[in-house]
Design a protein around this motif. Structure first.
Motif, PDB file in Angstrom:
ATOM      1  N   THR A  45     -28.633  20.379   1.561  1.00  0.00           N
ATOM      2  CA  THR A  45     -27.961  20.751   2.805  1.00  0.00           C
ATOM      3  C   THR A  45     -26.476  20.934   2.511  1.00  0.00           C
ATOM      4  OG1 THR A  45     -27.534  18.450   3.422  1.00  0.00           O
ATOM      5  CG2 THR A  45     -29.574  19.442   4.236  1.00  0.00           C
ATOM      6  N   PHE A  46     -25.785  21.629   3.416  1.00  0.00           N
ATOM      7  CA  PHE A  46     -24.337  21.797   3.316  1.00  0.00           C
ATOM      8  C   PHE A  46     -23.653  20.863   4.298  1.00  0.00           C
ATOM      9  CE2 PHE A  46     -25.611  26.114   1.895  1.00  0.00           C
ATOM     10  CZ  PHE A  46     -24.875  26.183   0.718  1.00  0.00           C
ATOM     11  N   ASP A  47     -22.544  20.242   3.881  1.00  0.00           N
ATOM     12  CA  ASP A  47     -21.742  19.571   4.889  1.00  0.00           C
ATOM     13  C   ASP A  47     -20.854  20.615   5.573  1.00  0.00           C
ATOM     14  OD1 ASP A  47     -19.438  20.022   3.370  1.00  0.00           O
ATOM     15  OD2 ASP A  47     -19.333  17.983   2.597  1.00  0.00           O
ATOM     16  N   LYS A  48     -20.306  20.243   6.733  1.00  0.00           N
ATOM     17  CA  LYS A  48     -19.595  21.215   7.563  1.00  0.00           C
ATOM     18  C   LYS A  48     -18.397  21.827   6.842  1.00  0.00           C
ATOM     19  CE  LYS A  48     -17.485  21.883  12.100  1.00  0.00           C
ATOM     20  NZ  LYS A  48     -16.314  22.609  11.544  1.00  0.00           N
ATOM     21  N   SER A  49     -17.672  21.031   6.070  1.00  0.00           N
ATOM     22  CA  SER A  49     -16.479  21.557   5.396  1.00  0.00           C
ATOM     23  C   SER A  49     -16.854  22.603   4.358  1.00  0.00           C
ATOM     24  CB  SER A  49     -15.697  20.413   4.741  1.00  0.00           C
ATOM     25  OG  SER A  49     -16.514  19.699   3.825  1.00  0.00           O
ATOM     26  N   ALA A  50     -18.015  22.438   3.728  1.00  0.00           N
ATOM     27  CA  ALA A  50     -18.470  23.436   2.755  1.00  0.00           C
ATOM     28  C   ALA A  50     -18.757  24.765   3.451  1.00  0.00           C
ATOM     29  CB  ALA A  50     -19.712  22.928   2.036  1.00  0.00           C
ATOM     30  N   LEU A  51     -19.418  24.689   4.616  1.00  0.00           N
ATOM     31  CA  LEU A  51     -19.699  25.906   5.376  1.00  0.00           C
ATOM     32  C   LEU A  51     -18.421  26.544   5.884  1.00  0.00           C
ATOM     33  CD1 LEU A  51     -22.811  24.700   7.410  1.00  0.00           C
ATOM     34  CD2 LEU A  51     -22.794  26.354   5.530  1.00  0.00           C
ATOM     35  N   ASP A  52     -17.464  25.720   6.295  1.00  0.00           N
ATOM     36  CA  ASP A  52     -16.182  26.257   6.772  1.00  0.00           C
ATOM     37  C   ASP A  52     -15.456  27.017   5.660  1.00  0.00           C
ATOM     38  OD1 ASP A  52     -16.625  25.181   9.253  1.00  0.00           O
ATOM     39  OD2 ASP A  52     -15.367  23.410   8.940  1.00  0.00           O
ATOM     40  N   LEU A  53     -15.500  26.479   4.443  1.00  0.00           N
ATOM     41  CA  LEU A  53     -14.844  27.150   3.322  1.00  0.00           C
ATOM     42  C   LEU A  53     -15.508  28.496   3.047  1.00  0.00           C
ATOM     43  CD1 LEU A  53     -12.860  27.268   0.969  1.00  0.00           C
ATOM     44  CD2 LEU A  53     -14.526  25.986  -0.400  1.00  0.00           C
ATOM     45  N   MET A  54     -16.816  28.519   3.041  1.00  0.00           N
ATOM     46  CA  MET A  54     -17.513  29.778   2.783  1.00  0.00           C
ATOM     47  C   MET A  54     -17.233  30.797   3.882  1.00  0.00           C
ATOM     48  SD  MET A  54     -21.164  28.757   1.028  1.00  0.00           S
ATOM     49  CE  MET A  54     -21.637  27.520   2.200  1.00  0.00           C
ATOM     50  N   ALA A  55     -17.115  30.320   5.120  1.00  0.00           N
ATOM     51  CA  ALA A  55     -16.848  31.227   6.233  1.00  0.00           C
ATOM     52  C   ALA A  55     -15.436  31.801   6.180  1.00  0.00           C
ATOM     53  CB  ALA A  55     -17.076  30.505   7.558  1.00  0.00           C
ATOM     54  N   ALA A  56     -14.530  31.119   5.461  1.00  0.00           N
ATOM     55  CA  ALA A  56     -13.148  31.595   5.364  1.00  0.00           C
ATOM     56  C   ALA A  56     -12.958  32.652   4.272  1.00  0.00           C
ATOM     57  CB  ALA A  56     -12.215  30.416   5.098  1.00  0.00           C
ATOM     58  N   TYR A  57     -13.936  32.779   3.379  1.00  0.00           N
ATOM     59  CA  TYR A  57     -13.830  33.699   2.231  1.00  0.00           C
ATOM     60  C   TYR A  57     -14.285  35.096   2.654  1.00  0.00           C
ATOM     61  CZ  TYR A  57     -14.655  35.369  -2.583  1.00  0.00           C
ATOM     62  OH  TYR A  57     -14.657  36.068  -3.764  1.00  0.00           O
ATOM     63  N   ASP A  58     -13.735  36.128   2.019  1.00  0.00           N
ATOM     64  CA  ASP A  58     -14.022  37.508   2.424  1.00  0.00           C
ATOM     65  C   ASP A  58     -15.261  38.121   1.760  1.00  0.00           C
ATOM     66  OD1 ASP A  58     -12.150  37.906   4.365  1.00  0.00           O
ATOM     67  OD2 ASP A  58     -10.669  38.835   3.052  1.00  0.00           O
ATOM     68  N   TRP A  59     -15.788  37.526   0.697  1.00  0.00           N
ATOM     69  CA  TRP A  59     -17.025  37.970   0.046  1.00  0.00           C
ATOM     70  C   TRP A  59     -17.031  39.460  -0.281  1.00  0.00           C
ATOM     71  CZ3 TRP A  59     -19.631  33.989  -1.645  1.00  0.00           C
ATOM     72  CH2 TRP A  59     -19.499  32.762  -0.961  1.00  0.00           C
ATOM     73  N   PRO A  60     -16.239  39.874  -1.271  1.00  0.00           N
ATOM     74  CA  PRO A  60     -16.231  41.298  -1.651  1.00  0.00           C
ATOM     75  C   PRO A  60     -17.597  41.798  -2.107  1.00  0.00           C
ATOM     76  CG  PRO A  60     -15.074  39.947  -3.278  1.00  0.00           C
ATOM     77  CD  PRO A  60     -15.301  39.091  -2.077  1.00  0.00           C
ATOM     78  N   GLY A  61     -18.445  40.887  -2.622  1.00  0.00           N
ATOM     79  CA  GLY A  61     -19.798  41.274  -3.019  1.00  0.00           C
ATOM     80  C   GLY A  61     -20.809  41.153  -1.898  1.00  0.00           C
ATOM     81  N   ASN A  62     -20.317  40.817  -0.689  1.00  0.00           N
ATOM     82  CA  ASN A  62     -21.129  40.768   0.520  1.00  0.00           C
ATOM     83  C   ASN A  62     -22.261  39.745   0.442  1.00  0.00           C
ATOM     84  OD1 ASN A  62     -19.850  42.786   2.319  1.00  0.00           O
ATOM     85  ND2 ASN A  62     -20.216  44.120   0.568  1.00  0.00           N
ATOM     86  N   VAL A  63     -23.374  40.007   1.113  1.00  0.00           N
ATOM     87  CA  VAL A  63     -24.453  39.032   1.240  1.00  0.00           C
ATOM     88  C   VAL A  63     -25.034  38.679  -0.125  1.00  0.00           C
ATOM     89  CG1 VAL A  63     -26.709  38.571   2.263  1.00  0.00           C
ATOM     90  CG2 VAL A  63     -24.992  39.819   3.572  1.00  0.00           C
TER      91      VAL A  63
END
Length: 457
Positions: free
Chosen positions: A320-338
């Motif tokens: 599972t992910f903790d909330k801070s891990a998900l928050d960090l991923m949500a803040a990144y722009d992901w140039p390689g997308n999904v």
């Protein structure tokens, strides 16, 4: 039953009141509305355990809304009520995946019984591994994941075209899921009984494109396939000769349903004379744009959890992910997308030593990924350049071995041969899995194995 919620959609206030009171008396929580927009919003937000709805909400037919709602929530049962008691209404309810159809007027006890049966028939959620695990488990089995406004527009268009034979052009950056959208149109629509044939035009040499599309003698190629769907990935890379042949064949009736995709601006290619205008207009019948991940960041937590579920189903330990891990991923722009996000989640699922993936785990893998991409890219290119200098420079300086020499094709073949051998070795000779790893069609891989003379163990 108090923990079960019924979503009730009925624009007749008196019927809505009677049904509401009956279901509340039976122990259900009820959310009632006369608005089709409110019903869609509740469904897409993951609310409710069963839907009871009239066929018409004002001027809106529920059958126009069901495809996109079923795409977002495939396991949510719908009970459809109607005063238009014809076989066409009943058939439409069944065709659109309704759990059952209830003609008006009806015995209120019959409705209560239907709701009870629908809830019993609904699949039980898997063991929770996160507060949002039930939603993640449901999402993990979907061809496309996300409840953002941007993805709702994608779902709406898929629902409109899936039961037609219209040609669809899917646009989007690399890694956004263009092929997944094409497969969703095929699997959910009337073409699902036929094959889904995908050709990656960017990875195929011209001769192979002609062979795969049109066959060796102009017959038997993929465009002549009866029924099913032909998906042409990166149509903007189709050679001029194949463009001309494809235009000619598209004028003929019958054959496969055509879906094409591109990461390039086809309109600009037409202006530059690099893509046929008549082919562009034949492809651009219905246009579907897949948004980049940076434009739908609210979907990132759902995607990440769903990818963890998929990894678990492939035999990896539950994480599972903790909330801070998900928050960090949500803040990144992901140039390689999904695709980039999925690769990161898979690495985390393999490498994390704890059952809970923390923000430090995500930071470490993201840093290593960037470093590896930069350093490895430069190091790999430097090594390749050294090998080319050693083995190919002579051919380039001398102009090759003759007028018909093709140094580029020779180098590509010499690189492809060991790469394919390596993929077959990793997969113990499984061509389907090797093709997936290499990002190519199985038939394309088989053709390359034969053309390059690769011995099969």
């Amino acid at each position: 039953m108090a923990d079960k919620t019924v979503l009730l959609a009925e624009d007749d206030a008196s019927i809505r009141l009677v049904v509401n009171q009956t279901l509340v008396s039976a122990g259900y929580e009820v959310r009632a509305t006369s608005s089709p927009d409110a019903l869609q919003r509740w469904v897409r937000n993951g609310e409710g355990d069963v839907v009871v709805t009239d066929v018409y909400l004002g001027d809106t037919s529920i059958f126009d809304l069901l495809p996109s709602m079923k795409l977002a929530r495939p396991d949510l049962p719908f009970i459809v009520m109607s005063g238009q008691n014809t076989i066409l209404t009943a058939a439409s309810a069944a065709e659109h995946g309704a759990f059952d159809y209830l003609p008006k007027p009806f015995d209120i006890d019959v409705l209560s019984s239907l709701v009870r049966r629908a809830l019993k028939a609904a699949p039980a959620p898997e063991r929770a591994i996160h507060p949002d695990a039930q939603k993640a488990v449901a999402d993990a089995g979907l061809p496309l994941i996300g409840r953002s406004d941007a993805m709702q527009e994608v779902y709406r268009l898929i629902a409109k075209v899936m039961n037609t034979d219209l040609t669809v052009l899917i646009e989007g950056e690399s890694g956004t899921g263009k092929e997944l959208a094409a497969r969703a149109i095929h699997q959910l629509g009337q073409s699902k009984r036929g094959q889904f044939v995908a050709l990656d035009l960017a990875a195929m040499p011209p001769a192979e494109i002609n062979r795969e599309l049109f066959g060796t003698d102009g017959n038997g190629g993929a465009v002549h396939m009866k029924g099913g769907t032909l998906y042409l990935d990166e149509i903007g890379d189709l050679p001029a000769e194949a463009q001309a042949q494809l235009v000619k064949l598209l004028r003929e009736p019958g054959g496969a349903r055509l879906i094409a995709s591109t990461r390039r601006n086809l309109g600009r290619l037409v202006e530059d004379g690099k893509f046929r205008e008549d082919l562009y207009y034949r492809l651009n019948v219905m246009r579907l744009s897949i948004p980049p991940l940076r434009q739908r960041k609210e979907d990132i937590p759902e995607l990440a959890r769903a990818f963890l579920i998929r990894a678990q189903r492939q035999g990896l330990a539950a994480r599972t992910f903790d909330k801070s891990a998900l928050d960090l991923m949500a803040a990144y722009d992901w140039p390689g997308n999904v695709r980039e996000l999925e690769n990161l989640v898979l690495r985390l699922a393999v490498l994390s030593s704890d059952s809970v993936i923390t923000v430090m785990d995500v930071e470490r893998e993201m840093r290593m990924g960037v470093a590896e991409q930069t350093g490895a890219s430069l190091g790999f290119e430097a090594e390749i350049e050294g090998l080319l200098h050693r083995y190919v420079m002579g051919d380039l300086v001398s102009g090759g071995e003759g007028e018909d020499s093709n140094v580029h094709e020779s180098v590509v073949n010499r690189v492809e041969r060991p790469l394919i051998r390596l993929a077959l070795s990793v997969t113990s000779g499984n061509k389907v899995r090797a093709a997936q790893l290499l990002g190519m069609n199985r038939n394309t891989l088989r053709a390359k194995i034969n053309a390059l003379g690769i011995a099969e163990d």
